[in-house]
Design a protein around this motif. Structure first.
Motif, PDB file in Angstrom:
ATOM      1  N   VAL A 161      -0.786  -0.345   9.070  1.00  6.38           N
ATOM      2  CA  VAL A 161       0.118  -1.401   8.604  1.00  6.38           C
ATOM      3  C   VAL A 161      -0.642  -2.413   7.766  1.00  6.38           C
ATOM      4  O   VAL A 161      -0.132  -2.921   6.756  1.00  6.38           O
ATOM      5  CB  VAL A 161       0.810  -2.076   9.806  1.00  6.38           C
ATOM      6  CG1 VAL A 161       1.495  -3.374   9.395  1.00  6.38           C
ATOM      7  CG2 VAL A 161       1.834  -1.115  10.434  1.00  6.38           C
ATOM      8  N   ARG A 162      -1.883  -2.717   8.135  1.00  4.76           N
ATOM      9  CA  ARG A 162      -2.628  -3.721   7.368  1.00  4.76           C
ATOM     10  C   ARG A 162      -2.881  -3.246   5.936  1.00  4.76           C
ATOM     11  O   ARG A 162      -2.939  -4.070   5.013  1.00  4.76           O
ATOM     12  CB  ARG A 162      -3.934  -4.067   8.061  1.00  4.76           C
ATOM     13  CG  ARG A 162      -5.009  -2.991   8.039  1.00  4.76           C
ATOM     14  CD  ARG A 162      -6.235  -3.456   8.794  1.00  4.76           C
ATOM     15  NE  ARG A 162      -7.339  -2.510   8.667  1.00  4.76           N
ATOM     16  CZ  ARG A 162      -8.489  -2.642   9.340  1.00  4.76           C
ATOM     17  NH1 ARG A 162      -8.658  -3.664  10.169  1.00  4.76           N
ATOM     18  NH2 ARG A 162      -9.459  -1.772   9.167  1.00  4.76           N
ATOM     19  N   ASP A 163      -3.008  -1.934   5.721  1.00  4.21           N
ATOM     20  CA  ASP A 163      -3.188  -1.423   4.359  1.00  4.21           C
ATOM     21  C   ASP A 163      -1.920  -1.614   3.543  1.00  4.21           C
ATOM     22  O   ASP A 163      -1.978  -1.986   2.355  1.00  4.21           O
ATOM     23  CB  ASP A 163      -3.562   0.058   4.398  1.00  4.21           C
ATOM     24  CG  ASP A 163      -4.935   0.297   5.023  1.00  4.21           C
ATOM     25  OD1 ASP A 163      -5.726  -0.671   5.119  1.00  4.21           O
ATOM     26  OD2 ASP A 163      -5.209   1.451   5.437  1.00  4.21           O
ATOM     27  N   LEU A 164      -0.768  -1.373   4.154  1.00  3.96           N
ATOM     28  CA  LEU A 164       0.508  -1.579   3.463  1.00  3.96           C
ATOM     29  C   LEU A 164       0.711  -3.053   3.136  1.00  3.96           C
ATOM     30  O   LEU A 164       1.196  -3.403   2.047  1.00  3.96           O
ATOM     31  CB  LEU A 164       1.660  -1.067   4.334  1.00  3.96           C
ATOM     32  CG  LEU A 164       1.676   0.438   4.618  1.00  3.96           C
ATOM     33  CD1 LEU A 164       2.706   0.758   5.691  1.00  3.96           C
ATOM     34  CD2 LEU A 164       1.966   1.226   3.338  1.00  3.96           C
ATOM     35  N   VAL A 165       0.330  -3.914   4.080  1.00  2.00           N
ATOM     36  CA  VAL A 165       0.495  -5.355   3.878  1.00  2.00           C
ATOM     37  C   VAL A 165      -0.403  -5.849   2.753  1.00  2.00           C
ATOM     38  O   VAL A 165       0.019  -6.613   1.871  1.00  2.00           O
ATOM     39  CB  VAL A 165       0.203  -6.113   5.190  1.00  2.00           C
ATOM     40  CG1 VAL A 165       0.088  -7.616   4.939  1.00  2.00           C
ATOM     41  CG2 VAL A 165       1.295  -5.823   6.214  1.00  2.00           C
ATOM     42  N   ARG A 166      -1.652  -5.410   2.730  1.00  2.00           N
ATOM     43  CA  ARG A 166      -2.582  -5.882   1.696  1.00  2.00           C
ATOM     44  C   ARG A 166      -2.193  -5.370   0.317  1.00  2.00           C
ATOM     45  O   ARG A 166      -2.394  -6.062  -0.679  1.00  2.00           O
ATOM     46  CB  ARG A 166      -3.999  -5.442   2.058  1.00  2.00           C
ATOM     47  CG  ARG A 166      -4.562  -6.227   3.240  1.00  2.00           C
ATOM     48  CD  ARG A 166      -5.893  -5.708   3.714  1.00  2.00           C
ATOM     49  NE  ARG A 166      -6.372  -6.454   4.886  1.00  2.00           N
ATOM     50  CZ  ARG A 166      -7.437  -6.158   5.588  1.00  2.00           C
ATOM     51  NH1 ARG A 166      -8.168  -5.099   5.235  1.00  2.00           N
ATOM     52  NH2 ARG A 166      -7.795  -6.878   6.626  1.00  2.00           N
ATOM     53  N   SER A 167      -1.619  -4.172   0.266  1.00  2.00           N
ATOM     54  CA  SER A 167      -1.164  -3.658  -1.030  1.00  2.00           C
ATOM     55  C   SER A 167      -0.037  -4.498  -1.610  1.00  2.00           C
ATOM     56  O   SER A 167       0.163  -4.524  -2.828  1.00  2.00           O
ATOM     57  CB  SER A 167      -0.691  -2.205  -0.880  1.00  2.00           C
ATOM     58  OG  SER A 167      -1.773  -1.359  -0.538  1.00  2.00           O
ATOM     59  N   ALA A 168       0.682  -5.202  -0.750  1.00  2.00           N
ATOM     60  CA  ALA A 168       1.770  -6.068  -1.208  1.00  2.00           C
ATOM     61  C   ALA A 168       1.322  -7.513  -1.366  1.00  2.00           C
ATOM     62  O   ALA A 168       2.156  -8.405  -1.585  1.00  2.00           O
ATOM     63  CB  ALA A 168       2.944  -5.987  -0.233  1.00  2.00           C
ATOM     64  N   GLY A 169       0.024  -7.771  -1.239  1.00  2.00           N
ATOM     65  CA  GLY A 169      -0.492  -9.121  -1.429  1.00  2.00           C
ATOM     66  C   GLY A 169      -0.549  -9.948  -0.169  1.00  2.00           C
ATOM     67  O   GLY A 169      -0.747 -11.167  -0.239  1.00  2.00           O
ATOM     68  N   GLY A 170      -0.395  -9.315   1.002  1.00  2.00           N
ATOM     69  CA  GLY A 170      -0.454 -10.054   2.252  1.00  2.00           C
ATOM     70  C   GLY A 170      -1.862 -10.468   2.612  1.00  2.00           C
ATOM     71  O   GLY A 170      -2.839  -9.843   2.194  1.00  2.00           O
ATOM     72  N   ARG A 171      -1.982 -11.528   3.406  1.00  2.00           N
ATOM     73  CA  ARG A 171      -3.278 -12.030   3.864  1.00  2.00           C
ATOM     74  C   ARG A 171      -3.544 -11.546   5.288  1.00  2.00           C
ATOM     75  O   ARG A 171      -2.633 -11.091   5.988  1.00  2.00           O
ATOM     76  CB  ARG A 171      -3.282 -13.565   3.829  1.00  2.00           C
ATOM     77  CG  ARG A 171      -2.984 -14.162   2.463  1.00  2.00           C
ATOM     78  CD  ARG A 171      -3.281 -15.665   2.485  1.00  2.00           C
ATOM     79  NE  ARG A 171      -2.620 -16.331   3.601  1.00  2.00           N
ATOM     80  CZ  ARG A 171      -1.420 -16.896   3.521  1.00  2.00           C
ATOM     81  NH1 ARG A 171      -0.744 -16.850   2.381  1.00  2.00           N
ATOM     82  NH2 ARG A 171      -0.889 -17.488   4.566  1.00  2.00           N
ATOM     83  N   PRO A 172      -4.776 -11.672   5.764  1.00  2.00           N
ATOM     84  CA  PRO A 172      -5.091 -11.249   7.141  1.00  2.00           C
ATOM     85  C   PRO A 172      -4.308 -11.999   8.214  1.00  2.00           C
ATOM     86  O   PRO A 172      -4.177 -11.509   9.330  1.00  2.00           O
ATOM     87  CB  PRO A 172      -6.596 -11.536   7.264  1.00  2.00           C
ATOM     88  CG  PRO A 172      -7.102 -11.444   5.861  1.00  2.00           C
ATOM     89  CD  PRO A 172      -6.006 -11.999   5.001  1.00  2.00           C
ATOM     90  N   ASP A 173      -3.796 -13.193   7.893  1.00  2.00           N
ATOM     91  CA  ASP A 173      -3.042 -13.954   8.889  1.00  2.00           C
ATOM     92  C   ASP A 173      -1.533 -13.796   8.723  1.00  2.00           C
ATOM     93  O   ASP A 173      -0.747 -14.573   9.263  1.00  2.00           O
ATOM     94  CB  ASP A 173      -3.411 -15.438   8.823  1.00  2.00           C
ATOM     95  CG  ASP A 173      -3.084 -16.064   7.462  1.00  2.00           C
ATOM     96  OD1 ASP A 173      -2.777 -15.309   6.514  1.00  2.00           O
ATOM     97  OD2 ASP A 173      -3.128 -17.302   7.360  1.00  2.00           O
ATOM     98  N   SER A 174      -1.113 -12.767   7.993  1.00  2.00           N
ATOM     99  CA  SER A 174       0.317 -12.583   7.722  1.00  2.00           C
ATOM    100  C   SER A 174       1.070 -12.073   8.945  1.00  2.00           C
ATOM    101  O   SER A 174       0.577 -11.235   9.704  1.00  2.00           O
ATOM    102  CB  SER A 174       0.513 -11.584   6.578  1.00  2.00           C
ATOM    103  OG  SER A 174      -0.005 -12.074   5.371  1.00  2.00           O
TER     104      SER A 174
END
Length: 374
Positions: free
Chosen positions: A292-305
């Motif tokens: 999930v963290r890879d999907l989130v980062r690909s969308a511009g999410g931060r580690p605290d998202s």
């Protein structure tokens, strides 16, 4: 002329009640603490959402297994406790003073709350709700009422409990020695009943004992792909799901959408995690999918998202779920596509579902179609 029966059985004495009561108190304490943990994991308030830990990954499996096991064990203990004290219902006069009236009222609340909690909790394990109210908030509220009633009861009865807590203390009260064998027989029978109901139900979560899982509503090996299912695709209104038009939409600063083939072409990871359901059953399995963290980062999410996950379901309490940053960033948290080496069955959430550590099964969202970075 006597209007009420007279009870002379010595096993209805304070010593017997105290001995059973301390077992019952321990079971209720474990059930209460693990139940509160379960509630806040399922329904975290905003201030707690990013505080809940994803490790240990087996945490919820253990606490919820203990919750259900201690609740089931408390049922024969409660019945035995009531048997030892029920003659006091027939004391005369029924109300001797204002203090006595308040004490009897507090006991009535204690007994009613305990019976309500244990038997509605038992029916929840089989997902039968023959009442008009919502189970979760009422069960949670009555748990606090029961906890308060137990504390009040112990405070009121403390001198008597202290006097009968140990055999040495009880001996100072000159209890008849002849009662010893009968009391031991009664306590042995109660212990055997607790052991029997525990042994025949705990295997639904403690899988080394699954061969004895005779009375539990779930067997950990029974279900599609060797894993139980609580809510089927048919029950969710998704019996005809097709991947032709399915897309995973990830909403963030750089929103994007993926087909199932595109999602399967991303880096895949395999983890072994348990599904642990609030009804008490749990089972570990191998899950394969995209972090999930890879999907989130690909969308511009931060580690605290924080991430909101939306299911294809049109209705249902848990069709929308949120994960705090600790879950989102954990490398064990996947958008899973495969279970035990096979493509997810429809009942297990095809085409994609969430699997995360230390998380209630109701929050392991199935049939995922959308993820929103908050």
């Amino acid at each position: 002329m006597k209007l009420l029966p007279t009870f002379s059985g010595r096993l209805h004495d304070a010593r017997t009640a105290t001995m059973i009561g301390r077992w019952l108190g321990a079971a209720i304490a474990v059930c209460f603490v693990t139940g509160v943990l379960s509630h806040y994991l399922q329904h975290p308030p905003d201030w707690l959402e990013n505080v809940l830990p994803s490790r240990p990954y087996w945490g919820y499996r253990v606490t919820q297994g203990l919750h259900v096991a201690s609740g089931i064990a408390a049922i024969p203990l409660l019945l035995a406790k009531l048997w030892t004290v029920y003659p006091r219902l027939f004391v005369w006069p029924p109300l001797k003073s204002l203090r006595h009236a308040l004490e009897r009222l507090s006991v009535a609340v204690l007994v009613a709350a305990a019976l309500f909690q244990l038997f509605t909790g038992l029916l929840n394990t089989i997902q039968w709700y023959p009442w008009p109210f919502s189970f979760v908030p009422v069960h949670f509220a009555v748990a606090w009422l029961l906890a308060g009633a137990v504390v009040l009861h112990v405070a009121v009865k403390y001198p008597e409990i202290k006097a009968h807590w140990s055999s040495r203390a009880a001996g100072t009260l000159e209890l008849p020695a002849a009662d010893g064998p009968d009391r031991r027989s009664l306590l042995t029978g109660v212990a055997a009943a607790v052991g029997a109901v525990t042994l025949t139900t705990v295997g639904q979560s403690f899988t080394p004992l699954k061969r004895f899982d005779l009375l539990a509503p779930r067997h950990p090996d029974h279900g599609p792909q060797g894993l139980p299912v609580n809510r089927t695709a048919a029950a969710a209104g998704l019996a005809g799901v097709s991947t032709v038009h399915w897309r995973l939409t990830v909403v963030g600063d750089r929103s994007y959408a993926l087909t199932l083939d595109e999602l399967a072409a991303l880096a895949q990871h395999t983890v072994t995690l348990p599904i642990a359901c609030v009804e008490g059953w749990s089972k570990s399995a191998r899950w394969t999918g995209v972090r999930v963290r890879d999907l989130v980062r690909s969308a511009g999410g931060r580690p605290d998202s924080t991430v909101r996950v939306v299911s294809l379901e049109k209705r249902g309490t848990y069709r929308v779920m949120e994960m705090g940053a600790d879950y989102t960033e954990d490398p064990l948290t996947l958008l899973a596509l495969r279970l035990n080496g096979q493509v997810l069955s429809l009942d297990h959430g095809f085409p994609a579902r969430i699997i995360a550590p230390n998380r209630p099964g109701v929050l392991q969202t199935k049939w995922v179609t959308r993820m929103e970075i908050i």
